[in-house]
Structures are given as C-alpha cells and as structure tokens.
Design a protein around this motif. Sequence first.
Motif, short mmCIF file in Angstrom:
data_model
loop_
_atom_site.label_atom_id
_atom_site.label_comp_id
_atom_site.label_asym_id
_atom_site.label_seq_id
_atom_site.Cartn_x
_atom_site.Cartn_y
_atom_site.Cartn_z
N SER A 2 0.85 -1.07 0.09
CA SER A 2 -0.13 -0.14 0.08
C SER A 2 0.71 1.27 0.08
O SER A 2 1.94 1.06 0.57
CB SER A 2 -0.92 0.10 1.21
OG SER A 2 0.01 0.31 2.52
N ALA A 67 -5.53 11.13 2.51
CA ALA A 67 -6.45 10.08 2.42
C ALA A 67 -5.82 8.67 2.55
O ALA A 67 -6.36 7.57 2.65
CB ALA A 67 -7.46 10.35 1.45
N ARG A 68 -4.34 8.62 1.98
CA ARG A 68 -4.09 7.57 1.74
C ARG A 68 -3.81 6.55 2.80
O ARG A 68 -3.91 5.33 2.67
CB ARG A 68 -2.55 7.77 1.25
CG ARG A 68 -1.41 7.91 2.24
CD ARG A 68 -0.24 8.51 1.73
NE ARG A 68 0.64 8.68 2.91
CZ ARG A 68 0.82 9.66 3.99
NH1 ARG A 68 -0.15 10.45 3.82
NH2 ARG A 68 1.58 9.48 4.81
N THR A 70 -6.20 6.32 5.34
CA THR A 70 -7.29 6.14 6.05
C THR A 70 -8.52 5.35 5.07
O THR A 70 -9.30 4.82 5.60
CB THR A 70 -8.05 7.45 6.43
OG1 THR A 70 -8.30 8.30 5.27
CG2 THR A 70 -6.94 8.35 7.39
N ARG A 71 -8.14 5.38 3.93
CA ARG A 71 -9.16 4.45 2.85
C ARG A 71 -8.60 4.12 1.36
O ARG A 71 -7.48 4.72 1.26
CB ARG A 71 -10.42 5.43 2.52
CG ARG A 71 -10.04 6.84 1.91
CD ARG A 71 -11.34 7.41 1.65
NE ARG A 71 -11.18 8.84 1.20
CZ ARG A 71 -10.63 9.21 -0.04
NH1 ARG A 71 -10.32 8.60 -1.03
NH2 ARG A 71 -10.36 10.50 -0.33
N ASP A 72 -9.04 3.50 0.82
CA ASP A 72 -8.69 3.17 -0.60
C ASP A 72 -9.00 4.41 -1.36
O ASP A 72 -10.07 5.01 -1.30
CB ASP A 72 -9.44 2.02 -1.28
CG ASP A 72 -9.23 0.66 -0.51
OD1 ASP A 72 -7.89 0.63 -0.06
OD2 ASP A 72 -9.92 -0.16 -0.60
N LEU A 73 -8.17 4.66 -2.27
CA LEU A 73 -7.97 5.91 -3.00
C LEU A 73 -8.68 5.53 -4.48
O LEU A 73 -8.85 4.57 -4.96
CB LEU A 73 -6.50 6.45 -3.49
CG LEU A 73 -5.70 6.73 -2.27
CD1 LEU A 73 -4.31 6.94 -2.92
CD2 LEU A 73 -6.22 7.98 -1.57
N THR A 74 -9.49 6.71 -4.78
CA THR A 74 -10.11 6.50 -6.10
C THR A 74 -9.04 6.41 -7.32
O THR A 74 -8.01 6.76 -6.99
CB THR A 74 -11.13 7.76 -6.45
OG1 THR A 74 -10.21 8.93 -6.37
CG2 THR A 74 -12.11 7.78 -5.32
N GLU A 77 -7.44 9.81 -7.54
CA GLU A 77 -6.30 10.31 -6.45
C GLU A 77 -5.20 9.42 -6.84
O GLU A 77 -4.20 9.84 -6.54
CB GLU A 77 -7.02 9.88 -5.36
CG GLU A 77 -8.03 10.67 -4.87
CD GLU A 77 -8.63 10.25 -3.37
OE1 GLU A 77 -9.18 11.38 -2.76
OE2 GLU A 77 -8.89 9.06 -3.34
N GLN A 78 -5.39 8.22 -7.34
CA GLN A 78 -4.14 7.22 -7.69
C GLN A 78 -3.38 7.90 -8.82
O GLN A 78 -2.07 8.04 -8.77
CB GLN A 78 -4.68 5.84 -7.95
CG GLN A 78 -5.16 5.04 -6.93
CD GLN A 78 -5.57 3.88 -7.11
OE1 GLN A 78 -5.70 3.33 -8.64
NE2 GLN A 78 -6.10 3.05 -6.17
#
Length: 105
Positions: A2, A67-68, A70-74, A77-78
Amino acid sequence: VSIASLAAATVPVATRGFGLAAMTGTGLLATKATEYYGNPFLTLKFIAIALGLVNIAVLNLSPAWRARATRDLTRREQRQLALMGGLSLACWLAAVSCGRLIAYL
C-alpha cells in the motif's frame, strides 16, 4: 504494497537524505563558489531542487495524500499521486544530473 506503508518507510529516509545532501552540497558549493558562478547547470540544478520542494509541499497538502492512510484511493487520486511521483522523480534526477554536469562546463 500500500501507498501508506511504502510512504511510512521511505519518507523519513528521503527527508534525512535530502537534509544530508543539502548540508554537504552547501559545503561543496562554498569551496568553489566563484568558479561555479554563471554555470548554467548550477542554475538548472537550483531550479530543479526548487521545483522538487514545491512538488513535495503540494503533495503534502493534497487531499489524496492525506487520505492514503485512511481509505482506498479513487482512480483519480491514484493518478494524481502517480503524476506527482513522476514529477518528483524528474525533478530529483534533473538535479542530480545537473550536479554531475557542473564539472564539465
């Protein structure tokens, strides 16, 4: 792997590495500052370093970077983080290359 775990391992190393390079680079520049004055590769090196530092600041302020962990990125965002990573790589490779080329001009 990740992004969050990769960043946790590499960001502290990169920060210390930049600090060490800045200190030693300042010392090397001070020894031959008059010889390097007017060298276009030195100017390009400083521009590349400045752009690299601006990229780091923009990256740290971006919502995707925050946000990296705390959650999966869209996908968007990636792509944003990939673009910033590519720009960072280009800036630092340019800075190193220009540093090497200073001696040849």
